[in-house]
Design a protein around this motif. Structure first.
Motif, PDB file in Angstrom:
ATOM      1  N   CYS A  79       0.818  -1.222   0.000  1.00 49.43           N
ATOM      2  CA  CYS A  79       0.000   0.000   0.000  1.00 49.43           C
ATOM      3  C   CYS A  79       0.851   1.271   0.000  1.00 49.43           C
ATOM      4  O   CYS A  79       0.308   2.375   0.165  1.00 49.43           O
ATOM      5  CB  CYS A  79      -0.924   0.018   1.220  1.00 49.43           C
ATOM      6  N   LYS A  82      -0.425   4.052  -2.213  1.00 49.08           N
ATOM      7  CA  LYS A  82      -1.855   4.363  -2.207  1.00 49.08           C
ATOM      8  C   LYS A  82      -2.155   5.555  -1.307  1.00 49.08           C
ATOM      9  O   LYS A  82      -1.835   5.536  -0.121  1.00 49.08           O
ATOM     10  CB  LYS A  82      -2.659   3.145  -1.746  1.00 49.08           C
ATOM     11  N   THR A  93      -9.594   0.398  -1.052  1.00 51.11           N
ATOM     12  CA  THR A  93      -9.012   0.905   0.192  1.00 51.11           C
ATOM     13  C   THR A  93     -10.031   1.749   0.937  1.00 51.11           C
ATOM     14  O   THR A  93     -10.153   1.671   2.170  1.00 51.11           O
ATOM     15  CB  THR A  93      -7.749   1.729  -0.114  1.00 51.11           C
TER      16      THR A  93
END
Length: 458
Positions: A79, A82, A93
């Motif tokens: 992640c 992100k 997410t």
């Protein structure tokens, strides 16, 4: 045989990391270097500097998570790119964040079900400030609707964490900190009536007081506010700062009524990266119902693609911590959280028993009825021959970080120590701390020992 580049300079990619040019001089501190460096060498040098930090697993001053499973590290890596705020580009997410809000709201007995309002934050401090802003906006709306002035808001609380002092200063709200009474570990119900008035936007109750680790009597505080409402007409909402206890009480004290089961509780904040056992960088705030979050505080942006509501003090932040919180909730479940925190509580209880038996200490909190932690003070500070700051300094020589600090200003003459037992801190490690603490007491009380001169300055 040496390997050379065309320009005649030695190719350092094959050299030992400590034999390269970057390793033969101090690392830059004030100017970005001109040249590229081998990533192996840069990693090794930065890694070496970080080794000078304290050992996180011996940091018994922090409430924060210092250990995580390998799967958490993998998810955090995945992640890394992100952006949590970009819900159009990273819809799954965003969905995981929403799931966490609802799972946590259910844990706190929110009545709104699927309509629960809440969000993730960078930590409990930001979460608390968002809840405070909602309190201020609702109070101001009510005052303006009644044609009354709305320029002198105040917030009533006991011994709170510094985020509430920041909230008062940053958002122009008078923080009325109620003095800590002798032998009390937090705000008491009978103190409220002298401090709340028509300008009070809310009362903050603490589930896990930073100073002593005890819980404030939230149900009793709410009952007193109910009585004040009946007697005076002042309808003051209650916010629960459950930064630490919000992920402890549901598992260790499930029958304790502190959350949305109390009608006067309007909002709750907690830190996922404390006893929620997520990595550093995530907190949560939940409101009883969506209408308690004023629409004026929610912004909508379109420049990331789509129409996205946002309510936060920051904007861009990584999504990994939220994903890791979801993993931890799924991985442990209620039984797992209960087992981990129960083990921590047993370690804290045993440490409390041993500290009480050492002689010079009086327990303030024994680790039993609230957080898995222990706090104590010197029974006879003038006659002890040493201070708790000296104890902190001696323990630091063995790597332990055990803070010594004064209670809030009205009781600043009382200095205490505190140990927090968290996920990843084993019973064995706590017993090693107890052995070292016992040895330190022996050193400091040995006849003929010179008076200690602590290097520690508070």
């Amino acid at each position: 045989m040496a390997v050379h580049r065309v320009d005649g300079r030695r190719d350092e990619t094959l050299a030992d990391v400590y034999g390269q040019a970057v390793s033969r001089r101090p690392l830059p501190k004030y100017r970005v270097p001109d040249d590229l460096s081998d990533p192996r060498a840069v990693y090794a040098l930065v890694h070496d500097e970080l080794a000078l930090d304290g050992n996180a697993s011996q940091n018994l001053a922090t409430f924060c998570t210092t250990w995580a499973e390998p799967e958490v590290h993998k998810l955090m890596d995945e992640c890394l790119g992100k952006n949590m705020i970009d819900k159009d580009e990273y819809p799954q997410t965003a969905e995981i964040e929403s799931r966490c809000v609802h799972l946590i709201a259910d844990l706190w007995h929110a009545p709104a079900g699927a309509d629960t309002a809440g969000c993730s934050t960078t930590g409990s401090s930001e979460a608390g400030m968002l809840a405070g802003l909602a309190l201020k906006w609702r109070w101001r709306q009510r005052r303006q609707a009644e044609g009354k002035p709305a320029d002198r808001p105040n917030l009533v609380c006991g011994p709170v964490q510094v985020c509430w002092e920041k909230f008062g200063r940053y958002f122009d709200v008078e923080l009325r900190q109620v003095p800590l009474e002798p032998d009390a570990t937090g705000l008491r119900p009978h103190q409220l009536r002298a401090h709340v008035d028509e300008n009070t936007i809310g009362v903050v109750a603490i589930l896990g007081v930073t100073y002593t680790c005890d819980y404030e009597p939230i149900a009793d505080l709410a009952a007193e506010l109910d009585a004040i409402h009946a007697d005076t007409g002042l309808d003051v909402p209650l916010h629960v700062d459950a930064a630490s206890g919000g992920f402890v009480a549901p598992f260790l004290q499930p029958d304790l009524v502190w959350d949305f089961r109390i009608p006067r509780v309007a909002s709750i904040n907690a830190s996922g990266h404390k006893y929620g056992m997520a990595p550093l960088g995530v907190g949560w705030v939940v409101w009883r119902t969506a209408e308690l979050l004023p629409e004026e505080l929610v912004f909508r942006v379109s420049y990331l693609g789509g129409d996205m509501p946002t309510f936060a003090l920051n904007f861009t932040r990584p999504g990994g911590e939220v994903v890791a919180q979801y993993y931890t909730l799924l991985r442990l479940g209620r039984a797992g959280y209960r087992a981990v925190h129960a083990a921590c509580r047993e370690s804290a209880r045993e440490l409390g028993r041993q500290v009480a038996d050492m002689g010079p200490f009086t327990l303030l909190y024994d680790g039993d009825r609230a957080l898995p932690a222990v706090s104590w003070t010197l029974t006879d500070p003038p006659g002890a021959g040493f201070t708790l700051y000296d104890v902190t300094d001696r323990l630091r020589r063995r790597g332990w970080q055990v803070p010594a600090y004064p209670l809030p200003p009205d009781r600043a003459e009382t200095v205490i120590q505190r140990v927090l037992v968290r996920h990843g801190i084993s019973f064995d490690k706590i017993m090693l701390l107890a052995d070292d603490l016992r040895a330190v007491v022996g050193e400091l009380t040995r006849p003929g020992t010179p008076a200690p001169h602590s290097a520690f300055h508070h």
